[in-house]
Design an enzyme around this catalytic site. Structure first.
Site, PDB file in Angstrom:
ATOM      1  CB  CYS A  50      -0.936   0.010   1.203  1.00 53.86           C
ATOM      2  SG  CYS A  50      -0.093   0.009   2.792  1.00 53.86           S
ATOM      3  NE  ARG A  52       8.078  -0.877   1.181  1.00 56.92           N
ATOM      4  CZ  ARG A  52       9.003   0.013   1.559  1.00 56.92           C
ATOM      5  NH1 ARG A  52       9.938   0.386   0.721  1.00 56.92           N
ATOM      6  NH2 ARG A  52       8.993   0.519   2.773  1.00 56.92           N
ATOM      7  CB  SER A 109       7.407  -0.199   7.844  1.00 56.57           C
ATOM      8  OG  SER A 109       7.723  -1.457   7.305  1.00 56.57           O
ATOM      9  CD  GLU A 114       4.699  -3.199   8.315  1.00 59.29           C
ATOM     10  OE1 GLU A 114       3.919  -4.122   8.582  1.00 59.29           O
ATOM     11  OE2 GLU A 114       5.171  -3.015   7.193  1.00 59.29           O
ATOM     12  CD  GLN A 116      -0.103  -5.436   8.746  1.00 61.84           C
ATOM     13  OE1 GLN A 116      -0.329  -4.838   7.705  1.00 61.84           O
ATOM     14  NE2 GLN A 116      -0.757  -5.188   9.870  1.00 61.84           N
ATOM     15  CD  GLN A 120       2.661  -5.819   2.671  1.00 57.04           C
ATOM     16  OE1 GLN A 120       3.680  -5.291   3.110  1.00 57.04           O
ATOM     17  NE2 GLN A 120       1.473  -5.236   2.763  1.00 57.04           N
ATOM     18  N   GLY A 197      -9.999  -9.012   3.233  1.00 56.58           N
ATOM     19  CA  GLY A 197      -8.623  -9.427   2.968  1.00 56.58           C
ATOM     20  C   GLY A 197      -7.808  -9.463   4.250  1.00 56.58           C
ATOM     21  CB  SER A 198      -4.181 -10.015   4.804  1.00 56.75           C
ATOM     22  OG  SER A 198      -3.707  -8.962   3.988  1.00 56.75           O
TER      23      SER A 198
END
Length: 467
Positions: A50, A52, A109, A114, A116, A120, A197-198
């Site tokens: 979301c 990069r 990030s 983080e 997550q 990705q 979604g995730s």
């Protein structure tokens, strides 16, 4: 060949540009295949989140590679090259490795630490493997990045330096800085989660643990919304939330009942407009008998985690609505305190970059060593065949003993130099030792190249699917 990354992120580009440059799944696949079709690139994969978009490639020419990758990013993102170029960054060789490892650890990030991003990175590698665009270098690089990221989270306190985007967003809405503040704010509220979604699932689970009374889940695929509801309400989930799935057409009505709205979908356009929010606010006021339209006493909290955005930025200006989106999260996280553990992670990244570079340099010598040993084996076979012609009376036992003796002599002569050349090849500038070995032993370049191709193909097969 050398590693090159060209990209843009929240650190270099405004959110409005990142929104426009976001890539669909089909666009990512087409970008990968066009990257390999480009002359300078032999491998490629894309890391798109979301905040990069980065294109990684193994190239044989730096300047041509930068130009080609930049052009491809512009073509597939739909943003003109002239407009995109000022926001692009370029990392090459060790700096590219350092960049990805830093990203994997959460150092780059929006919210430091983080975790997550690891999922990705895993998805980016899987896509490259599925499309057969990630070869030996990118497989090694991304798998090592995943290991480095996991080390950072397990061996350091980087998790204390920041929280996930979901947690940080809820903290911004609650006006607090911890789980207790979020829990006090969320207790008893009704929530609407748009998307399954995730990121949306994580938001729903976080809200459930925080103590919201009810969660409605809306998704364009009803089965996914129902599945999320099952997860939230299953025995052992550790929450007492009442959850239900609703149709997307019912979002307007559900907003009128909700105190908290979280949206994270893959939609290319707005999911909630300013008019949608104003209508819901008026309906909330009417339901509470507020004839004056005063909604300040009972605000609607909205969290937009999508890129491109799901909720109209105009909502920031609507009385009675409190919107936190990617752009406001970026501004808030810029001032977030960073734990001292960040320095420990930076040291870890530096060590891992050095180790990765040494391993890659050492690997370049392997085809030459294999070719050398193959040449030595051919020499031994030729001499044994010549000996058979000159001494035909040798029995099988004698012949086997002589063959074994000659092989041992050759192995002992080659052992020390081949081991040492691998060690030296791991040092900066070590590639020259492979050249020296090929020259000294007059190795056929075609033989070395064929070993390299076979080694790459074997590695590709072994690595495929190992995420």
């Amino acid at each position: 060949m050398s590693l090159l990354v060209v990209g843009l992120s929240h650190r270099t580009a405004p959110v409005s540009l990142l929104e426009r440059a976001s890539l669909t799944v089909d666009a990512k696949v087409k970008l990968l295949h066009d990257t390999l079709a480009a002359e300078p690139a032999a491998e490629g994969t894309v890391l798109a989140t979301c905040n990069r978009i980065e294109l990684y490639a193994d190239v044989d020419k730096f300047h041509a590679g930068v130009a080609e990758l930049s052009t491809l990013l512009a073509q597939h993102s739909g943003v003109g090259l002239d407009e995109l170029t000022p926001y692009l960054y370029v990392h090459y060789e060790d700096r590219a490795v350092h960049h990805l490892f830093s990203v994997a650890c959460g150092l780059d990030s929006m919210v430091v630490g983080e975790g997550q991003i690891l999922g990705q990175i895993k998805d980016a590698l899987a896509t490259g493997q599925e499309q057969h665009t990630a070869g030996r270098l990118l497989n090694d690089l991304f798998q090592q990045a995943l290991r480095v990221g996991k080390r950072a989270h397990s061996e350091t306190g980087i998790d204390r330096a920041g929280q996930s985007l979901v947690t940080f967003g809820l903290e911004q809405l609650a006006g607090g800085t911890g789980a207790a503040e979020v829990g006090a704010w969320a207790a008893g509220k009704r929530a609407l989660v748009i998307g399954a979604g995730s990121m949306s699932s994580l938001a729903a689970a976080t809200l459930a643990r925080a103590g919201v009374a009810e969660i409605a889940v809306a998704n364009r695929t009803p089965a996914r919304a129902e599945r999320l509801v099952e997860i939230l309400t299953q025995p052992g989930a550790g929450t007492r939330v009442a959850a239900r799935a609703v149709e997307m057409v019912a979002v307007g009505d559900e907003m009128a009942k909700a105190d908290i709205v979280v949206s994270c979908t893959g939609a290319t356009g707005l999911v909630l407009t300013g008019n949608d929010v104003e209508t819901a606010l008026r309906a909330r006021g009417d339901a509470k008998g507020d004839t004056n339209g005063d909604t300040e006493q009972s605000p609607m909290y909205l969290l937009d985690l999508a890129m491109p955005r799901d909720i109209d930025a105009a909502v920031h200006r609507i009385p009675g609505a409190r919107l936190v989106d990617i752009e406001s999260l970026a501004a808030a996280s810029a001032d977030a305190p960073m734990a001292s553990d960040v320095d420990q992670v930076r040291d870890l990244v530096s060590d891992e970059v050095a180790a990765f570079g040494a391993a890659q340099r050492a690997a370049t010598i392997t085809p030459t060593v294999v070719a050398l040993r193959a040449m030595a084996a051919d020499v031994v076979a030729g001499e044994i065949a010549r000996l058979d012609g000159r001494l035909p009376g040798l029995d099988a036992k004698q012949r086997a003993e002589i063959t074994q003796t000659v092989r041992r002599v050759v192995d002992k002569l080659l052992h020390a130099p081949t081991v040492r050349v691998k060690e030296l090849a791991g040092e900066p500038g070590g590639a020259g030792y492979a050249d020296a070995l090929r020259t000294l032993f007059d190795l056929d370049p075609g033989t070395v190249a064929s070993v390299s191709r076979a080694d790459l193909n074997d590695g590709d097969v072994k690595n495929r699917g190992r995420v």
